[in-house]
Design an enzyme around this catalytic site. Structure first.
Site, PDB file in Angstrom:
ATOM      1  N   GLU A 317       0.840  -1.204   0.000  1.00 36.74           N
ATOM      2  CA  GLU A 317       0.000   0.000   0.000  1.00 36.74           C
ATOM      3  C   GLU A 317       0.872   1.250   0.000  1.00 36.74           C
ATOM      4  OE1 GLU A 317      -4.172  -0.918   2.023  1.00 36.74           O
ATOM      5  OE2 GLU A 317      -2.544  -1.049   3.481  1.00 36.74           O
ATOM      6  N   CYS A 401     -11.048   2.995   6.226  1.00 37.05           N
ATOM      7  CA  CYS A 401     -10.339   4.214   6.613  1.00 37.05           C
ATOM      8  C   CYS A 401     -10.591   5.371   5.652  1.00 37.05           C
ATOM      9  CB  CYS A 401      -8.843   3.928   6.720  1.00 37.05           C
ATOM     10  SG  CYS A 401      -8.131   3.127   5.268  1.00 37.05           S
TER      11      CYS A 401
END
Length: 640
Positions: A317, A401
């Site tokens: 990520e 998130c």
């Protein structure tokens, strides 16, 4: 605590002092308030995130709380609190009180507050800081508490988070336990808590967590040695390269002051860099600020997408190596673009340099808001720059998130527009509305009128409370190479007073003085650094701050067959009924013809010239893609 504060060039003007009245951000703030925040509350409620704070989970019950759930609710509270500042809403305020009461009721007698490690695996409290997000969740709860207190004056959540921070401080620190969060966040949150309470222990704890990074052996390596094989599975995946321990994933490879190359998980990096700037300002640690500048050069000059997206790799990520910017496989997490905005906003106030506002603006108008649908109820976690038509926004995620992160950004967008200092009022972004700026002991109201980002004609009315001499600083974006400025109808030779990306207009200002700024917005073809292998021989379309893309629904041939002449002329059209009202860009181009390829897969290039047929192409703003019928999307196009 003995310290010498670093003097910032400017201070941010709070969004509580700004009214947004433009046709671009105001509708987004309205959608955020009326649809996104209620939608996210319902998702948090339906998925069990909110009721998990009742602490009634028992083994075998579904859903089982997750160890990062607390942070999703916290960011929702933060977004909702920011919305209350600009648009008071008794129903939303009452709902916040209800959720906060649940959270506070879950706090343990010693001050600890995390649902998962209270009811699911309480014996594992603080056992795996590297991957289990306890300190990350604590940080978001602290940010939520500060936001709610500043919005409402209510101390319920703030007092609870002070107790939690006090407890954390009793566990970690010099002479206590070593350790650091695998996912940074608490460091910047503790600075916010210090600023609102004045308790220097919170600042000292933030410093402790920052300076734990880069130890040899790493705090995460020492922690890993005490974990069971099952509990260490994620840690080994992200922290080990074969038999070698490597914690670049969470920026633990070097002490923070020595770092000069961005590594690892992009969101972790952005949150840590924000904290480095905050702590540097508060403590006078110039080495932290200098490290931040070095890292900015690496991120924004070698590892950032044209959209302001960062982090090309799905595996971590985050980041890989310089100039590795693939398009279809770009990860470019929405949270990372939001973090990039936070970081550039902080650096802007340290140096007063418009280059930080340029990159802040790039991410604001492109790679951040692409993460939310126009109706405010669907989201991208990943923001590629090319798609075959199989990538779509979702209403929620198991790891959620990004939705509340983009929501808290939109709710506070007014806080990025203006800045102030003892002798200067700064305009960083061009957003119609009003801002109340403090220049020394003088109140100055700035009123903007424009149709930005679709039009570069900006009218600014300067209204000090009395006639006074001061400087008005207007940012000239890096893409605006032929700007014009008029003051009270007269041309201002801005080249003579252009400093660090801002034209500085120092004069005696009278209430009602008018400044006109003209930023020409020609459509431009943009190319990449030659080292970006993914973009060899291709160009992107940009107009003003907005990056464009092509979608299959608007174009007659597969997008990879389109070839754009570098000398083509572009037609610009505002389409009020398309995608919430956007400026589209059209041009004459070519398409590679495959009519003579029947039955042939390969042939010598010398056998025949590539056949091209004329086509008209149409581009839309990148942020607005994937709102119509599924199909290809592409930012970078072949050129000739």
């Amino acid at each position: 605590m003995s310290r010498q504060d670093i003097k910032t060039k400017m201070q941010a003007v709070s969004f509580s002092q700004v009214t947004v009245e433009d046709s671009f951000w105001k509708p987004r703030m309205t959608v955020n308030r009326e649809r996104t925040i209620p939608h996210q509350y319902q998702e948090c409620k339906q998925t069990g995130r909110i009721d998990a704070f009742d602490l009634n989970w028992q083994p075998g019950m579904e859903p089982m709380p997750h160890y990062f759930w607390d942070s999703d609710v916290a960011k929702w509270i933060e977004a909702a609190s920011y919305s209350l500042v600009t648009h008071p809403d008794p129903k939303l305020e009452a709902l916040l009180d209800e959720v906060i009461a649940k959270i506070v009721s879950a706090q343990q007698p010693d001050g600890y507050l995390n649902v998962y490690f209270t009811v699911v695996e309480p014996e594992k409290r603080w056992k795996n800081l590297g991957m289990w997000h306890e300190l990350y969740c604590a940080g978001h709860l602290i940010e939520a508490a500060v936001a709610h207190y500043e919005a409402t004056g209510k101390r319920t959540l703030l007092d609870a988070m002070c107790r939690y921070a006090d407890y954390i401080d009793s566990v970690f620190g010099p002479g206590k336990r070593d350790g650091a969060p695998g996912h940074q966040e608490i460091e910047l949150a503790l600075v916010k808590l210090y600023r609102v309470t004045g308790n220097e222990r919170y600042l000292a704890l933030s410093m402790f967590f920052l300076y734990q990074r880069g130890q040899k052996p790493s705090v995460f390596e020492r922690e890993l040695a005490h974990l069971s094989e099952e509990d260490a599975r994620l840690n080994r995946h992200f922290f080990c390269q074969g038999d070698t321990f490597d914690s670049r994933y969470c920026q633990d490879h070097l002490p923070v002051r020595e770092q000069r190359e961005v590594t690892g998980h992009a969101v972790r990096a952005m949150y840590m860099y924000c904290a480095m700037v905050d702590v540097g300002i508060e403590t006078g640690d110039e080495a932290l600020i200098e490290a931040s500048r070095r890292l900015w050069e690496n991120v924004c000059r070698r590892r950032m997408y044209i959209t302001g997206g960062i982090g090309p790799s799905r595996d971590n990520e985050g980041f890989t190596v310089d100039y590795d910017l693939p398009n279809e496989t770009a990860y470019a997490e929405t949270c990372a673009a939001v973090g990039l905005i936070f970081w550039n906003h902080r650096l802007l106030h340290i140096d007063g340099d418009g280059r930080y506002a340029d990159e802040m603006e790039r991410a604001l108008y492109n790679g951040s808001i692409s993460g939310i649908s126009l109706d405010g109820e669907k989201f991208f976690y990943v923001n590629p720059l090319a798609s075959k038509g199989n990538h779509h926004r979702q209403s929620w995620f198991g790891c959620a998130c990004c939705p509340p992160n983009i929501s808290r950004l939109i709710a506070s967008i007014g806080g990025y527009i203006y800045s102030e200092s003892a002798d200067t009022a700064y305009v960083n972004l061009y957003v119609a509305g009003e801002g109340n700026v403090r220049v020394g002991d003088l109140n100055v109201k700035l009123s903007q009128r424009s149709n930005y980002p679709w039009d570069g004609d900006i009218k600014l009315v300067v209204a000090p409370e009395r006639a006074a001499e001061f400087t008005l600083a207007l940012r000239i974006p890096s893409w605006a190479r032929s700007a014009q400025v008029r003051v009270r109808g007269r041309i201002w030779d801005h080249h003579k007073t252009l400093e660090s990306g801002y034209v500085k207009i120092h004069r005696l200002w009278w209430p009602g003085d008018v400044v006109e700024l003209y930023l020409p917005m020609p459509v431009e073809l943009v190319e990449s650094h030659p080292a970006v292998a993914a973009n060899a021989g291709v160009v992107a379309i940009q107009r003003g701050p907005v990056v464009y893309c092509l979608e299959a629904v608007d174009n007659p041939v597969p997008l990879h067959r389109i070839v754009v002449p570098t000398d083509t002329e572009f037609a610009v059209k505002f389409e009020p009924d398309l995608l919430g009202g956007v400026v589209t860009v059209s041009a004459e181009a070519f398409a590679v013809d495959d009519g003579d390829w029947e039955g042939t897969l390969y042939r010598a290039k010398s056998d025949t010239a590539e056949k091209r047929v004329p086509v008209t192409i149409k581009a839309i703003p990148y942020y607005a893609w994937d709102h119509r019928e599924p199909g290809e999307m592409r930012v970078w196009l072949r050129s000739c």
